[in-house]
Design a protein around this motif. Structure first.
Motif, PDB file in Angstrom:
ATOM      1  N   UNK A  25     -16.777  54.415  69.784  1.00 44.95           N
ATOM      2  CA  UNK A  25     -16.736  53.020  70.001  1.00 44.95           C
ATOM      3  C   UNK A  25     -16.613  52.256  68.896  1.00 44.95           C
ATOM      4  N   UNK A  26     -17.098  52.905  67.695  1.00 47.08           N
ATOM      5  CA  UNK A  26     -16.856  52.175  66.449  1.00 47.08           C
ATOM      6  C   UNK A  26     -15.239  52.219  65.983  1.00 47.08           C
ATOM      7  N   UNK A  27     -14.546  53.553  66.445  1.00 50.79           N
ATOM      8  CA  UNK A  27     -13.070  53.588  66.422  1.00 50.79           C
ATOM      9  C   UNK A  27     -12.403  52.394  67.234  1.00 50.79           C
ATOM     10  N   UNK A  28     -12.849  52.044  68.436  1.00 48.65           N
ATOM     11  CA  UNK A  28     -12.085  51.016  69.158  1.00 48.65           C
ATOM     12  C   UNK A  28     -12.591  49.676  68.447  1.00 48.65           C
ATOM     13  N   UNK A  29     -13.570  49.503  68.235  1.00 48.37           N
ATOM     14  CA  UNK A  29     -14.056  48.246  67.358  1.00 48.37           C
ATOM     15  C   UNK A  29     -13.304  48.166  65.899  1.00 48.37           C
ATOM     16  N   UNK A  30     -12.898  49.253  65.337  1.00 47.47           N
ATOM     17  CA  UNK A  30     -12.227  49.100  64.035  1.00 47.47           C
ATOM     18  C   UNK A  30     -10.851  48.476  64.307  1.00 47.47           C
ATOM     19  N   UNK A  74      -7.417  40.947  75.543  1.00 48.32           N
ATOM     20  CA  UNK A  74      -7.804  42.058  76.412  1.00 48.32           C
ATOM     21  C   UNK A  74      -6.887  43.320  76.037  1.00 48.32           C
ATOM     22  N   UNK A  75      -5.648  42.969  75.892  1.00 49.35           N
ATOM     23  CA  UNK A  75      -4.511  43.917  75.312  1.00 49.35           C
ATOM     24  C   UNK A  75      -5.036  44.554  74.221  1.00 49.35           C
ATOM     25  N   UNK A  76      -5.740  43.880  73.019  1.00 50.81           N
ATOM     26  CA  UNK A  76      -6.118  44.505  71.764  1.00 50.81           C
ATOM     27  C   UNK A  76      -7.411  45.271  72.078  1.00 50.81           C
ATOM     28  N   UNK A  77      -8.212  45.056  72.996  1.00 47.51           N
ATOM     29  CA  UNK A  77      -9.356  46.036  73.195  1.00 47.51           C
ATOM     30  C   UNK A  77      -8.900  47.190  74.008  1.00 47.51           C
ATOM     31  N   UNK A  78      -7.980  47.026  74.911  1.00 45.49           N
ATOM     32  CA  UNK A  78      -7.310  48.183  75.651  1.00 45.49           C
ATOM     33  C   UNK A  78      -6.569  49.034  74.470  1.00 45.49           C
ATOM     34  N   UNK A  79      -5.777  48.760  73.571  1.00 45.03           N
ATOM     35  CA  UNK A  79      -5.043  49.350  72.370  1.00 45.03           C
ATOM     36  C   UNK A  79      -6.298  49.870  71.621  1.00 45.03           C
ATOM     37  N   UNK A  80      -7.476  49.447  71.530  1.00 42.86           N
ATOM     38  CA  UNK A  80      -8.472  49.857  70.562  1.00 42.86           C
ATOM     39  C   UNK A  80      -9.048  50.857  71.357  1.00 42.86           C
ATOM     40  N   UNK A  81      -9.331  50.808  72.730  1.00 43.82           N
ATOM     41  CA  UNK A  81      -9.950  52.031  73.397  1.00 43.82           C
ATOM     42  C   UNK A  81      -8.893  53.271  73.504  1.00 43.82           C
ATOM     43  N   UNK A  82      -7.678  53.182  73.507  1.00 38.20           N
ATOM     44  CA  UNK A  82      -6.621  53.778  73.523  1.00 38.20           C
ATOM     45  C   UNK A  82      -6.676  54.756  72.424  1.00 38.20           C
ATOM     46  N   UNK A  83      -6.832  53.958  71.152  1.00 40.86           N
ATOM     47  CA  UNK A  83      -7.037  54.862  69.827  1.00 40.86           C
ATOM     48  C   UNK A  83      -8.392  55.660  69.778  1.00 40.86           C
ATOM     49  N   UNK A 101      -8.361  56.845  59.754  1.00 41.27           N
ATOM     50  CA  UNK A 101      -8.136  55.789  60.755  1.00 41.27           C
ATOM     51  C   UNK A 101      -6.633  55.545  60.834  1.00 41.27           C
ATOM     52  N   UNK A 102      -5.899  55.459  62.016  1.00 40.77           N
ATOM     53  CA  UNK A 102      -4.375  55.332  61.902  1.00 40.77           C
ATOM     54  C   UNK A 102      -3.943  54.033  61.145  1.00 40.77           C
ATOM     55  N   UNK A 103      -2.758  54.067  60.824  1.00 44.22           N
ATOM     56  CA  UNK A 103      -2.041  52.821  60.320  1.00 44.22           C
ATOM     57  C   UNK A 103      -1.649  51.938  61.444  1.00 44.22           C
ATOM     58  N   UNK A 104      -2.280  50.627  61.570  1.00 47.91           N
ATOM     59  CA  UNK A 104      -2.134  49.891  62.660  1.00 47.91           C
ATOM     60  C   UNK A 104      -0.899  49.051  62.426  1.00 47.91           C
ATOM     61  N   UNK A 105      -0.041  48.778  63.496  1.00 49.35           N
ATOM     62  CA  UNK A 105       0.987  47.767  63.485  1.00 49.35           C
ATOM     63  C   UNK A 105       0.399  46.426  63.407  1.00 49.35           C
ATOM     64  N   UNK A 106       1.295  45.477  62.830  1.00 49.75           N
ATOM     65  CA  UNK A 106       0.761  44.071  63.271  1.00 49.75           C
ATOM     66  C   UNK A 106       0.874  43.734  64.182  1.00 49.75           C
ATOM     67  N   UNK A 107       0.183  42.621  64.738  1.00 50.06           N
ATOM     68  CA  UNK A 107       0.353  41.911  66.214  1.00 50.06           C
ATOM     69  C   UNK A 107       1.493  41.437  66.430  1.00 50.06           C
TER      70      UNK A 107
END
Length: 192
Positions: A39-44, A95-104, A146-152
């Motif tokens: 959950x913390x990973x998704x929240x990150x 919503x898309x950001x939450x889905x992407x966080x959950x996928x991480x 923690x993976x390197x996130x791409x900018x939105x």
């Protein structure tokens, strides 16, 4: 013969003891990776994405209001419709950001489950608890970075599309025709 049997039995019991110790080491290494961790990973990711979405939304809303003001449509159905569209895009981006966080989080969970399974298999064959503990620590560390996130991307890119065009045409006097002239019959022939 009995001595050989007793020696092999003692060796196998010692090996089973090392396998049990190795499994305990593996379990201890994976103990902190529970639902709270995922959950913390998704929240990150949400903490990374949220400010970008907010900034883009605020900028797009400001640009929309400026474009509506320039075109004389700041109050009315066009303004309401455009703001509703922008708010919908904002909600969709959240919503898309939450889905992407959950996928991480899900990817990390899956990777760690595979690592744990492989380590248990290796432990059964090697029966070296020290090596297994070290391997577990190394593989966990490598897979929980923690993976390197791409900018939105620019979510609200076309929020003002089409608003400035009419005002620009009118200011350049290119919109010379009245509605009646556009749809007036061009010939003097009559249909009977």
């Amino acid at each position: 013969m009995e001595e050989e049997y007793q020696r092999q039995l003692a060796e196998e019991e010692a090996r089973q003891g090392r396998v049990t110790e190795g499994k305990a080491n593996i379990d201890a290494a994976f103990a902190g990776y529970d639902d709270d961790f995922y959950n913390a990973r998704a929240a990150d990711y949400m903490a990374y994405a949220q400010p970008q979405i907010e900034d883009q939304y605020e900028t797009a809303m400001k640009q929309l209001r400026q474009a509506l003001s320039r075109s004389g449509q700041l109050v009315g159905s066009e303004a309401i419709e455009r703001e509703m569209d922008l708010n919908k895009k904002y909600d969709d981006a959240q919503a898309q950001a939450a889905i992407k966080g959950q996928s991480f989080a899900d990817a990390t969970k899956s990777n760690l489950a595979n690592i744990q399974s492989n380590l248990l298999t290796q432990n059964a064959s090697l029966a070296d608890p020290t090596l297994i503990a070290q391997t577990a620590a190394n593989q966990i560390a490598a897979n929980t970075v923690v993976p390197e996130y791409s900018p939105i991307s620019n979510i609200f890119a076309n929020a003002t599309e089409g608003l400035a065009t009419q005002a620009q045409l009118e200011s350049r006097n290119k919109n010379r025709y009245e509605m009646a002239q556009l749809f007036a019959p061009t010939s003097s022939a009559r249909i009977i």
